[in-house]
Enzyme design. Structure first.
Site, mmCIF file in Angstrom:
data_model
loop_
_atom_site.group_PDB
_atom_site.id
_atom_site.type_symbol
_atom_site.label_atom_id
_atom_site.label_comp_id
_atom_site.label_asym_id
_atom_site.label_seq_id
_atom_site.Cartn_x
_atom_site.Cartn_y
_atom_site.Cartn_z
ATOM 1 N N HIS A 159 1.090 -1.211 -0.085
ATOM 2 C CA HIS A 159 -0.012 0.022 -0.186
ATOM 3 C C HIS A 159 0.908 1.169 -0.022
ATOM 4 C CE1 HIS A 159 -3.841 2.449 0.952
ATOM 5 N NE2 HIS A 159 -2.834 3.035 1.567
ATOM 6 N N GLU A 160 1.704 1.224 1.040
ATOM 7 C CA GLU A 160 2.582 2.674 0.948
ATOM 8 C C GLU A 160 3.730 2.676 -0.092
ATOM 9 O OE1 GLU A 160 1.872 4.578 2.974
ATOM 10 O OE2 GLU A 160 0.514 3.285 4.193
ATOM 11 N N HIS A 203 1.886 4.887 -2.870
ATOM 12 C CA HIS A 203 1.947 6.361 -2.527
ATOM 13 C C HIS A 203 3.260 6.603 -2.874
ATOM 14 C CE1 HIS A 203 -2.158 6.394 -0.759
ATOM 15 N NE2 HIS A 203 -1.649 5.636 0.148
#
Length: 546
Positions: free
Chosen positions: A19-20, A23
């Site tokens: 997920h990170e 980003h």
């Protein structure tokens, strides 16, 4: 081999990193300065700094974050970073950055499923183990031992593929290619329509009445029948006849067609065993002699019948329990028509849902009763969830794990292209199911008791690992999709709200006022805290009450 805590940390660590990473990579590509990439919250355990970014693992592994320069309205940027702040970036860039995290969580499962599906796999073959005499396959002449090669021209290799081919195919003749003794032939079968429900998506499919599992020969014994007079009882399992082993129903029919005169029958009977305050059962072997009865059916030759329509258990509080149906009763007719198998009853009930029907059953003393009934929601509790399904509340005899006979297996080779296609098909289906579940919870059509927190996730990780790495990776894919969908909800402090904010600013040409954003963040924090408390409560409730 990793154990529970290690698997839990591995599961969370991988999904948070994915997920990170979304980003992080898109922020870098958009020219936004990334100050910190953190797996976990709180004090740093270890890490390093490369270039302008600090990479770290923190002590609390329940999340992660990417700290970007200028992502807070009150943060002052150095002059050289003035054009590299997150909030100073164009709305479309901010939209891409915040969407990248959930997007990576939704794409990552495609990669997982690809590696799970690709290559050689052992699967249950299409060899028929049992044919329900009351269903269309028996009418078409399909027998135990036949192998299904194709359905409606579509080749099938596994029983799962065979089952899926009947989705949407029912109530019309379907050509089925059957292999028997090395020769192939085509028979026409008209499947019955049934409605499968997993609690989320009802699926209408055809059912022809075959099983891959061979069915042990288990007796149903009517009161006063020759079998009853010989000392046989309902749910006796036939082990041998005149010394010939009887592993399944097909062998029973075959042997009884050859035998004449008195039949020496050996059966396995479960006898009640009392140990203190606990009552259980244990198998014993009983020998009886039965004169062979006229008739071609194997059970009829014993003066008995199949146990298929005999009730082995009744769910407490269910419709059947309230109507007075008891274990040992025999189901006789449905809406005035004689019942020929439990599969037929289930098919009728799946299509009726909660509509009323007339059911006749015969109790152990031979008395028949007829009542008008309707299926009703019945709460079933599994290890990790509780749900209500429409049920009558009766169960037929099923073999225990020790009584299940070996099934025919086949090795299936899945090419990279087919694996990718299957993976790309599975993920949207799971996303749709999760959106449906969230919608039903939000509209109170589904209980919030189905929600789970870290404790449930820990239990699922341990349980799935016990079942093999394939099951563990499936769990990882499902939770990754869950994270992606949840993060796209327009709740303040989640990615979905930031995405909405970027769209708002792109359309209105001005940002959401700082005060409004601050209040929204507080509201969002309270909502998430309430959600976490509810999830923890459900976890603890499951731990205490099971």
């Amino acid at each position: 081999m990793l154990q529970g805590p290690g698997l839990f940390i591995l599961l969370l660590g991988v999904l948070i990193t994915v997920h990170e990473l979304g980003h992080f990579l898109v922020a870098k590509a958009c020219g936004v300065k990334v100050l910190r990439f953190s797996i976990g919250f709180g004090p740093r355990l270890f890490g390093f700094t490369k270039g302008e970014t600090e990479y770290q693992v923190a002590i609390l592994p329940l999340g992660g974050y990417v700290k970007m320069a200028g992502d807070s309205p009150h943060e002052e940027l150095a002059p050289e970073d003035a054009n590299r702040g997150f909030l100073n970036a164009a709305p479309w860039k901010r939209a891409l950055i915040v969407a990248a995290g959930p997007f990576f969580n939704l794409v990552f499962p495609v990669l997982i499923y690809f590696f799970v599906f690709v290559g050689a796999h052992e699967a249950i073959s299409t060899k028929v183990g049992f044919v329900d005499p009351a269903m269309p396959a028996a009418t078409a002449g399909i027998r135990p031992g036949d192998r299904i090669i194709a359905v409606d021209g579509e080749k099938v290799r596994t029983f799962d593929e065979l089952r899926e081919t009947f989705v949407g195919r029912f109530e019309r003749p379907i050509p089925i290619t059957v292999e028997r003794d090395g020769k192939q032939s085509i028979v026409e079968v008209t499947p019955r329509k049934v409605t499968d429900s997993n609690g989320i998506d009802p699926v209408e499919r055809g059912q022809i009445g075959i099983q891959y599992a061979r069915k042990p020969a288990v007796l149903g014994v009517p009161p006063g029948s020759p079998a009853a007079q010989a000392g046989l009882k309902t749910f006796d399992r036939v082990l041998s006849i005149n010394g010939v082993s009887i592993p399944d129903e097909a062998a029973l029919h075959e042997q009884l067609a050859k035998q004449e005169g008195p039949l020496a029958v050996s059966v396995q009977r479960m006898q009640p065993v009392v140990a203190g305050a606990v009552t259980g059962s244990a198998p014993s072997v009983v020998q009886v002699t039965v004169p062979k009865q006229p008739g071609n059916d194997g059970f009829t030759a014993l003066g008995a019948e199949s146990s298929d329509l005999y009730v082995v258990s009744v769910n407490p509080g269910s419709v059947a329990d309230k109507a007075g149906i008891r274990a040992g009763d025999r189901l006789v007719s449905f809406n005035g028509q004689p019942l020929r198998s439990f599969t037929v009853l289930l098919a009728e009930l799946s299509n009726l849902k909660d509509q009323p029907f007339q059911l006749t059953w015969r109790s152990a003393d031979g008395q028949e009763q007829t009542q008008k009934l309707a299926q009703a929601p019945y709460n079933t509790r599994s290890e990790f969830s509780q749900e209500a399904r429409l049920e009558l509340g009766v169960d037929p005899w099923y073999p225990s794990s020790a009584e299940i006979l070996p099934v025919d297996m086949v090795t299936v080779e899945v090419s990279p292209g087919d694996a990718l296609l299957q993976a790309a098909t599975v993920v949207p289906r799971i996303v749709g199911q999760m959106v449906t579940v969230l919608g039903r919870i939000a509209t109170n059509q589904m209980s919030t008791k189905t929600l789970g927190g870290p404790v449930m996730m820990y239990q699922l990780a341990s349980k799935s690992a016990e079942q093999g790495w394939e099951s563990f990776f499936h769990l990882m894919a499902v939770i990754s999709i869950n994270l992606g969908v949840m993060n796209l909800l327009p709740i303040p402090i989640l990615d979905g709200f930031h995405l909405l904010s970027a769209f708002w600013e792109g359309i209105r040409r001005r940002p959401i006022p700082v005060r409004v954003r601050e209040v929204a963040n507080v509201v969002g924090l309270i909502l998430l805290a309430a959600l976490m408390v509810m999830a923890f409560y459900n976890d603890i409730n499951r731990l205490i009450f099971g």
